[in-house]
Motif scaffolding. Structure first.
Motif, short mmCIF file in Angstrom:
data_model
loop_
_atom_site.label_atom_id
_atom_site.label_comp_id
_atom_site.label_asym_id
_atom_site.label_seq_id
_atom_site.Cartn_x
_atom_site.Cartn_y
_atom_site.Cartn_z
N LEU A 280 -39.14 70.26 -15.87
CA LEU A 280 -40.19 69.79 -14.97
C LEU A 280 -41.23 70.88 -14.70
O LEU A 280 -42.43 70.61 -14.64
N ILE A 281 -40.78 72.12 -14.54
CA ILE A 281 -41.71 73.23 -14.34
C ILE A 281 -42.59 73.41 -15.58
O ILE A 281 -43.82 73.56 -15.48
N GLY A 282 -41.97 73.37 -16.76
CA GLY A 282 -42.74 73.50 -17.99
C GLY A 282 -43.76 72.40 -18.15
O GLY A 282 -44.91 72.64 -18.55
N ALA A 283 -43.36 71.17 -17.83
CA ALA A 283 -44.28 70.03 -17.95
C ALA A 283 -45.45 70.16 -16.98
O ALA A 283 -46.61 69.89 -17.34
N ALA A 284 -45.17 70.58 -15.75
CA ALA A 284 -46.24 70.72 -14.75
C ALA A 284 -47.26 71.77 -15.21
O ALA A 284 -48.47 71.57 -15.09
N GLY A 285 -46.77 72.89 -15.73
CA GLY A 285 -47.68 73.94 -16.20
C GLY A 285 -48.56 73.47 -17.35
O GLY A 285 -49.77 73.74 -17.38
N LEU A 369 -43.54 65.55 -23.63
CA LEU A 369 -42.35 65.92 -24.40
C LEU A 369 -41.33 66.63 -23.53
O LEU A 369 -40.11 66.42 -23.66
N LEU A 370 -41.81 67.49 -22.65
CA LEU A 370 -40.90 68.21 -21.76
C LEU A 370 -40.25 67.28 -20.74
O LEU A 370 -39.11 67.50 -20.33
N VAL A 371 -40.94 66.22 -20.36
CA VAL A 371 -40.33 65.22 -19.49
C VAL A 371 -39.19 64.51 -20.23
O VAL A 371 -38.15 64.19 -19.63
N ILE A 372 -39.34 64.28 -21.51
CA ILE A 372 -38.27 63.68 -22.31
C ILE A 372 -37.03 64.58 -22.32
O ILE A 372 -35.90 64.10 -22.21
#
Length: 388
Positions: A280-285, A369-372
């Motif tokens: 989630l942190i990666g996706a937000a960034g 993709l990170l959310v997946i």
């Protein structure tokens, strides 16, 4: 062997393999700020640059399967040292290439030796873990990110001040010095990893391939920042070369910090919970980077994303290596191959799309993709199994 000598050699080996990760990351990070200059001096389009980056990735993926055989025959220490010799000069060859016809084989060789060394140093890190009876994988990848931070940051400054060729020469000299000082302390496997006549096999456990897919989705964003963030900031956000080089440097810097903390974070909260929050942190960034109005905000967003992405791949590797009923070597080889496709091959497709749409929308898709990965996090529960 005396117990104290055994432990001392293992500790030296731990720091030697850390230097190997730093060395490899430093060379890859040094390539990132070279990319906009590479494109300009060869007079190529984003499409052609994407093909060149694909050549780099194909070289790496072509060498990876052979490394398992070489490690089985000669041990990971010998393979790391052999590939490191070629790695030291590989970026310089790319910087010297005067046209596309010479740049393509130079990039293929660059990718092949970087990829081959990557497999061998991960295998050596596994041996260090066995000898020390504790995890070092996340922190080893932290040293890779630290090397990427140093390479990207130094590269942008040196290229701006002295040009791409001086930068490549300095990188070569630093790489040679690191190899001469540290790599002689790498540990050697006490028993062969593979029997001489053993053939290449593929995992039969389908979970290995799903974990490989998680590794792939985790590494595509990393590859996109490495290969395209500098160009994104320079062309779409008006940054100069030095500032653009800090995109990957900031991303790698936060990844390094988080990877050094990764083993203890995972021990406290568990692999699945760590992976969920990290995704989630990666996706937000990535999402903020795609919408950032200025290069400064984009760099901060990439740095924040790095905090999340940092431990996703080490967790995937640990989950693969701890699958019951499957050889850890076979599982790791497949997950490594799938994962590194994300950092080595996928960015070429990203370049094709980015050349048409701009890179802002691309980073938005990478956030998805990170959310997946967040949704698949339960598959990583085997990463919490303790090594004997």
């Amino acid at each position: 062997m005396d117990a104290s000598v055994y432990v001392r050699k293992a500790v030296y080996g731990r720091w030697a393999v850390a230097c190997a990760f730093f060395f490899n990351g430093f060379l890859v990070g040094s390539w990132a700020p070279q990319i906009p200059v590479f494109m300009t001096r060869l007079g190529i389009s984003e499409f052609t640059l994407g093909l060149m980056i694909l050549v780099f990735g194909v070289g790496a993926l072509a060498s990876m399967p052979w490394c398992g055989y070489l490690i089985g025959r000669f041990g990971s220490r010998a393979v790391v040292n052999s590939f490191a010799v070629f790695c030291s000069f590989s970026l310089l060859l790319v910087a010297l290439a005067p046209n596309v016809m010479t740049a393509a084989p130079a990039l293929f060789l660059f990718g092949a030796v970087i990829g081959g060394m990557d497999v061998a140093m991960n295998a050596n890190a596994v041996e260090v873990e066995k000898k020390l009876s504790r995890a070092v994988m996340s922190s080893s990848h932290g040293f890779w990110s630290l090397g990427g931070f140093a390479g990207g940051g130094l590269g942008g400054i040196l290229i701006e001040a002295h040009g791409h060729l001086v930068h490549a020469i300095v990188v070569t000299l630093i790489a040679i010095a690191l190899g001469l000082v540290a790599f002689r302390f790498l540990i050697t496997e006490e028993t062969p990893i593979l029997h001489e006549k053993q053939k290449l096999v593929f995992p039969t456990n389908p979970l290995i391939y799903l974990i490989g897919l998680m590794a792939l989705f985790s590494m595509v964003p990393e590859g996109s920042v490495l290969d395209w963030a500098a160009l994104y900031l320079r062309q779409e956000r008006g940054a100069d070369i030095a500032t653009a080089g800090f995109a990957f440097a900031a991303f790698s810097g936060t990844m390094a910090v988080m990877r050094f903390l990764g083993d203890s974070v995972r021990d406290r909260f568990g692999a699945v919970n760590t992976l969920r929050v990290s995704a989630l942190i990666g996706a937000a960034g990535m999402l903020v980077a795609s919408l950032a109005p200025t290069s400064f905000i984009a760099i901060l967003a990439f740095a924040f994303s790095g905090l999340g992405i940092a431990n996703m791949v080490p967790i995937a590797f640990s989950a693969a290596g701890n699958q019951e009923g499957t050889s850890s070597g076979v599982a790791l080889s497949m997950v490594t191959l799938m994962g590194y496709s994300g950092i080595l091959v996928a960015p070429s497709a990203i370049g094709f799309v980015g050349g048409k749409t701009g890179f802002g929308p691309v980073y938005m898709v990478l956030a998805a993709l990170l959310v997946i990965v967040f949704l698949m996090a339960n598959l990583a529960s085997s990463a919490d199994r303790k090594q004997p």
